[in-house]
Write a protein that holds these residues in place. Structure first.
Motif, PDB file in Angstrom:
ATOM      1  N   PRO A  44       0.816  -1.220   0.000  1.00 27.67           N
ATOM      2  CA  PRO A  44       0.000   0.000   0.000  1.00 27.67           C
ATOM      3  C   PRO A  44       0.846   1.264   0.000  1.00 27.67           C
ATOM      4  O   PRO A  44       0.544   2.220  -0.724  1.00 27.67           O
ATOM      5  N   TYR A  45       1.927   1.269   0.757  1.00 31.68           N
ATOM      6  CA  TYR A  45       2.797   2.444   0.818  1.00 31.68           C
ATOM      7  C   TYR A  45       3.440   2.678  -0.535  1.00 31.68           C
ATOM      8  O   TYR A  45       3.448   3.798  -1.051  1.00 31.68           O
ATOM      9  N   ALA A  46       3.949   1.594  -1.117  1.00 35.88           N
ATOM     10  CA  ALA A  46       4.625   1.724  -2.408  1.00 35.88           C
ATOM     11  C   ALA A  46       3.653   2.249  -3.462  1.00 35.88           C
ATOM     12  O   ALA A  46       3.993   3.116  -4.267  1.00 35.88           O
ATOM     13  N   ARG A  47       2.437   1.723  -3.413  1.00 39.08           N
ATOM     14  CA  ARG A  47       1.438   2.161  -4.398  1.00 39.08           C
ATOM     15  C   ARG A  47       1.126   3.634  -4.182  1.00 39.08           C
ATOM     16  O   ARG A  47       1.094   4.426  -5.129  1.00 39.08           O
ATOM     17  N   GLY A  48       0.919   4.023  -2.921  1.00 40.18           N
ATOM     18  CA  GLY A  48       0.592   5.408  -2.595  1.00 40.18           C
ATOM     19  C   GLY A  48       1.668   6.364  -3.055  1.00 40.18           C
ATOM     20  O   GLY A  48       1.392   7.382  -3.701  1.00 40.18           O
ATOM     21  N   ILE A  49       2.918   5.990  -2.772  1.00 38.25           N
ATOM     22  CA  ILE A  49       3.989   6.923  -3.093  1.00 38.25           C
ATOM     23  C   ILE A  49       4.203   6.992  -4.603  1.00 38.25           C
ATOM     24  O   ILE A  49       4.573   8.034  -5.144  1.00 38.25           O
TER      25      ILE A  49
ATOM     26  N   ILE B   9      -3.592   5.364   7.079  1.00 39.73           N
ATOM     27  CA  ILE B   9      -2.232   5.707   7.475  1.00 39.73           C
ATOM     28  C   ILE B   9      -1.366   4.484   7.189  1.00 39.73           C
ATOM     29  O   ILE B   9      -1.608   3.412   7.756  1.00 39.73           O
ATOM     30  N   VAL B  10      -0.424   4.618   6.296  1.00 39.98           N
ATOM     31  CA  VAL B  10       0.449   3.480   5.993  1.00 39.98           C
ATOM     32  C   VAL B  10       1.912   3.893   6.103  1.00 39.98           C
ATOM     33  O   VAL B  10       2.270   5.035   5.876  1.00 39.98           O
ATOM     34  N   SER B  11       2.729   2.918   6.485  1.00 36.45           N
ATOM     35  CA  SER B  11       4.171   3.128   6.444  1.00 36.45           C
ATOM     36  C   SER B  11       4.733   2.100   5.475  1.00 36.45           C
ATOM     37  O   SER B  11       4.017   1.222   5.014  1.00 36.45           O
ATOM     38  N   GLY B  67       7.337  11.842  10.627  1.00 37.23           N
ATOM     39  CA  GLY B  67       7.321  12.614   9.391  1.00 37.23           C
ATOM     40  C   GLY B  67       6.564  11.848   8.338  1.00 37.23           C
ATOM     41  O   GLY B  67       6.070  10.754   8.591  1.00 37.23           O
ATOM     42  N   GLY B  68       6.454  12.442   7.171  1.00 39.30           N
ATOM     43  CA  GLY B  68       5.740  11.758   6.108  1.00 39.30           C
ATOM     44  C   GLY B  68       5.012  12.726   5.211  1.00 39.30           C
ATOM     45  O   GLY B  68       5.267  13.929   5.229  1.00 39.30           O
ATOM     46  N   ILE B  69       4.106  12.170   4.435  1.00 39.83           N
ATOM     47  CA  ILE B  69       3.365  12.972   3.468  1.00 39.83           C
ATOM     48  C   ILE B  69       1.881  12.821   3.765  1.00 39.83           C
ATOM     49  O   ILE B  69       1.400  11.705   3.973  1.00 39.83           O
ATOM     50  N   LEU B  70       1.168  13.943   3.798  1.00 44.43           N
ATOM     51  CA  LEU B  70      -0.279  13.897   3.973  1.00 44.43           C
ATOM     52  C   LEU B  70      -0.924  14.323   2.662  1.00 44.43           C
ATOM     53  O   LEU B  70      -0.593  15.366   2.107  1.00 44.43           O
ATOM     54  N   GLU B  71      -1.798  13.471   2.159  1.00 47.59           N
ATOM     55  CA  GLU B  71      -2.455  13.780   0.903  1.00 47.59           C
ATOM     56  C   GLU B  71      -3.954  13.761   1.139  1.00 47.59           C
ATOM     57  O   GLU B  71      -4.487  12.769   1.658  1.00 47.59           O
ATOM     58  N   VAL B  72      -4.622  14.844   0.797  1.00 44.95           N
ATOM     59  CA  VAL B  72      -6.068  14.903   0.949  1.00 44.95           C
ATOM     60  C   VAL B  72      -6.693  14.891  -0.431  1.00 44.95           C
ATOM     61  O   VAL B  72      -6.425  15.764  -1.251  1.00 44.95           O
ATOM     62  N   GLN B  73      -7.476  13.852  -0.683  1.00 47.12           N
ATOM     63  CA  GLN B  73      -8.249  13.778  -1.917  1.00 47.12           C
ATOM     64  C   GLN B  73      -9.710  13.965  -1.533  1.00 47.12           C
ATOM     65  O   GLN B  73     -10.046  13.901  -0.351  1.00 47.12           O
ATOM     66  N   LEU B  80       1.233   8.903   4.292  1.00 44.49           N
ATOM     67  CA  LEU B  80       2.348   7.996   4.036  1.00 44.49           C
ATOM     68  C   LEU B  80       3.396   8.319   5.086  1.00 44.49           C
ATOM     69  O   LEU B  80       4.111   9.321   4.980  1.00 44.49           O
ATOM     70  N   ALA B  81       3.445   7.502   6.105  1.00 41.46           N
ATOM     71  CA  ALA B  81       4.237   7.846   7.284  1.00 41.46           C
ATOM     72  C   ALA B  81       5.653   7.309   7.179  1.00 41.46           C
ATOM     73  O   ALA B  81       5.885   6.226   6.655  1.00 41.46           O
ATOM     74  N   ASP B  82       6.602   8.085   7.684  1.00 40.40           N
ATOM     75  CA  ASP B  82       7.967   7.587   7.890  1.00 40.40           C
ATOM     76  C   ASP B  82       7.995   6.909   9.243  1.00 40.40           C
ATOM     77  O   ASP B  82       7.376   7.393  10.186  1.00 40.40           O
ATOM     78  N   THR B  83       8.737   5.816   9.339  1.00 35.13           N
ATOM     79  CA  THR B  83       8.854   5.194  10.657  1.00 35.13           C
ATOM     80  C   THR B  83      10.195   5.517  11.278  1.00 35.13           C
ATOM     81  O   THR B  83      10.380   5.397  12.472  1.00 35.13           O
ATOM     82  N   ALA B  84      11.151   5.901  10.434  1.00 33.43           N
ATOM     83  CA  ALA B  84      12.457   6.268  10.971  1.00 33.43           C
ATOM     84  C   ALA B  84      12.521   7.783  11.052  1.00 33.43           C
ATOM     85  O   ALA B  84      11.960   8.488  10.227  1.00 33.43           O
ATOM     86  N   ILE B  85      13.155   8.266  12.094  1.00 32.56           N
ATOM     87  CA  ILE B  85      13.346   9.706  12.212  1.00 32.56           C
ATOM     88  C   ILE B  85      14.279  10.153  11.089  1.00 32.56           C
ATOM     89  O   ILE B  85      15.339   9.571  10.889  1.00 32.56           O
ATOM     90  N   ARG B  86      13.837  11.166  10.343  1.00 33.77           N
ATOM     91  CA  ARG B  86      14.639  11.617   9.211  1.00 33.77           C
ATOM     92  C   ARG B  86      15.087  13.043   9.436  1.00 33.77           C
ATOM     93  O   ARG B  86      14.314  13.897   9.843  1.00 33.77           O
TER      94      ARG B  86
END
Lengths: 287, 141
Positions: A44-49, B9-11, B67-73, B80-86
Motif C-alpha cells: 500500500p505504501y509503495a502504491r501510494g507513493i 495511514i500506511v508506512s 514525518g511523512g506525506i499527507l495527501e487529501v483527496q 504515508l508515514a515515515d517510521t524512521a526519524i529523518r
C-alpha cells in the motif's frame, strides 16, 4: 571389524549433517510465509507513493527534478545490489551476481566506470574482489528489515547522482516468483522512468505546503527508497525459499546416503561374523 | 448527520490505520492541520509528531509518525508515514556508516565473521555428501 567401525562413524557424521539441514529447511519454510506477508504489507505504501510522484510529475511538467535528468553518454554507472547475509541457499546469490556482472561488462565495454553499494554480506564480499568501486555496504538486516536500514546506502548513490558523479543507477535483486522459482532482476532506478498510472486521469489541483518542488524532492527520495526496500523484501522471501529447497535436497541426499552406508555396514558386519565363525570351526576341526 | 471520510495511514513496513473518520489532526511542516470531510485537495509534508484521528462517536486515536506525506483527496485522506526519524544529518550519518562498513570490508583481507566460517564448514560437509553420493552411484554401476 575396522572397516565396519569406519563406516559407522561415517554414518554418524552424515546423520548429524542431516539433522542440521532438515532443521534449516524447517526454519526457512516457516520464514517464507512471514517474508511474503511483509511483502504484501509494504505494497500500500509503495502504491501510494508511486501515485503521488506520478501526480506531482504530471502536475508540474515544466519542473525537471535532477533525478529525472538523463545524461548521455553515461560515464559512471551505479548499482545497488541486494544479496543475502548467509549462504546455503543454492545458486541464488551466484546467479544474481552473474547477471549483475554481465550487465556491468556491457557498460564497461562502452567505457563506463562502475560504482556499487551492497545490501547483504555476500554481495559485499563478492564485489570487493572485483574491479568495481565498492562505496557502501549495509548488512545484518535480519528477518525484519526496516526502511530505515537502507537509507544510508541509498543516500550515497542519490547524492552522487545529484552531483552528476553518476549517470545511471540500477537495482539488482532476486524476484520472488514462487517457492521454486526466483529470478534475478536488474531494474533501472535513475533516471526515473516516468510513472504511467492508470489513475492519472482523475486529477485535482492540490494545495501544496510547502512548494511543489520541495514536496517532489521529498517524495522522490522516498519513492526510490521504497523501491529498494521492496527489493530487499523480495530478496528475503527468495532467500528463504531457495534455502528451503537447497536444504530439502541436501536432507534427501543425506537420507539416501545413510541408507546405502547402512547396507554396506551390515555387509561388512556379516562378513566379519562369518569369518570369525569359520575360524572357530576350522580351529575346532584342527584340534 | 455525522459526515465521515475514509482515512488511511500506511508506512513502508505496514498499514497502521484504515477506517472512516470525522476529523484528522496532524502537524504539518507549516503548522497544525485539522482535516474534516470536504476539505480541499491538499498535499503537505508532516513533521515528526502525533497524527490524531477522531471518530463520529467522539472517540480519538493517536498515532506517532516520524514525518511523512499527507495527501487529501475528495474522498480519501492518506498519510504515508515515515517510521524512521529523518533529518539531513541523521541520513548523512547513516550514509557515512555504510561507507565505513564498506571500507572496513575492503581492508579485512579474507577474515570473515565466525558465522561465515561455520557456514563454510557446513557447506564443505554438504559438498562432501554430494561427492559421496555421486561416488556411490558410480560404484553401483
Amino acid at each position: 571389524m575396522a572397516g565396519a567401525r569406519e563406516i559407522r562413524s561415517k554414518i554418524k557424521s552424515v546423520q548429524s549433517t542431516r539433522k542440521v539441514t532438515s532443521a534449516l529447511e524447517m526454519v526457512s519454510a516457516s520464514k517464507i510465509k512471514k517474508a511474503q506477508d511483509k511483502m504484501l504489507a509494504s505494497r500500500p505504501y509503495a502504491r501510494g507513493i508511486r501515485q503521488i510522484s506520478g501526480h506531482l510529475a504530471h502536475a508540474n511538467p515544466e519542473y525537471k527534478h535532477p533525478f529525472m535528468l538523463k545524461r548521455d553518454p553515461a560515464k559512471r554507472v551505479g548499482y545497488v545490489i541486494i544479496s543475502t547475509d548467509r549462504g546455503l541457499c543454492g545458486g541464488l546469490n551466484t546467479n544474481e551476481f552473474k547477471k549483475a556482472v554481465g550487465h556491468m561488462r556491457d557498460w564497461q565495454a562502452r567505457g563506463a566506470e562502475i560504482d556499487v553499494v551492497t545490501i547483504g554480506l555476500k554481495a559485499a564480499v563478492f564485489f570487493k574482489s572485483t574491479d568495481v568501486n565498492l562505496l557502501g555496504n549495509i548488512s545484518g538486516l535480519g528477518d525484519n528489515p526496516e526502511l530505515g536500514d537502507i537509507i544510508g546506502v541509498v543516500k550515497i548513490m542519490l547524492d552522487r547522482y545529484r552531483d552528476a558523479e553518476l549517470d545511471r543507477l540500477y537495482l539488482v535483486y532476486n524476484d520472488f516468483i514462487n517457492t521454486m522459482v526466483q529470478k534475478p532482476i536488474v531494474d533501472q532506478l535513475l533516471p526515473l522512468v516516468p510513472v504511467e498510472d492508470e489513475n492519472i486521469r482523475d486529477q485535482w489541483d492540490y494545495i501544496y505546503e510547502p512548494e511543489p518542488e520541495v514536496v517532489l524532492d521529498y517524495v522522490l527520495i522516498r519513492y526510490i527508497e521504497s523501491l529498494v526496500y521492496q527489493g530487499v523484501l523480495e530478496n528475503l522471501a527468495s532467500e528463504h525459499a531457495a534455502r528451503m529447497v537447497a536444504m530439502k535436497s541436501a536432507s534427501d541426499n543425506a537420507k539416501e546416503l545413510i541408507k546405502e552406508l547402512q547396507l554396506v555396514y551390515n555387509k561388512a558386519r556379516q562378513a566379519a561374523i562369518t569369518q570369525e565363525i569359520s575360524e572357530i570351526v576350522s580351529g575346532a576341526a584342527a584340534v | 448527520m455525522a459526515s465521515t471520510i475514509q482515512c488511511k495511514i500506511v508506512s513502508a513496513e505496514q498499514e497502521i490505520f484504515s477506517g472512516e473518520v470525522s476529523m484528522l489532526i496532524a502537524s504539518g511542516v507549516m503548522g497544525e492541520l485539522g482535516i474534516a470531510p470536504r476539505h480541499a485537495p491538499l498535499m503537505t509534508l508532516l513533521k515528526p509528531g502525533e497524527v490524531r484521528v477522531q471518530f463520529p462517536d467522539n472517540r480519538e486515536e493517536d498515532y506517532y509518525v516520524s514525518g511523512g506525506i499527507l495527501e487529501v483527496q475528495p474522498y480519501l485522506i492518506s498519510v504515508l508515514a515515515d517510521t524512521a526519524i529523518r533529518a539531513e544529518d541523521i541520513d548523512e550519518a547513516a550514509a557515512i556508516k555504510a561507507k565505513e562498513e564498506a571500507e572496513r570490508l575492503l581492508q579485512t583481507k579474507d577474515k570473515e565473521y565466525d558465522l561465515a566460517k561455520v557456514e563454510a564448514e557446513l557447506a564443505k560437509a554438504l559438498a562432501q555428501l554430494q561427492a559421496l553420493a555421486r561416488l556411490k552411484k558410480k560404484l553401483k554401476r
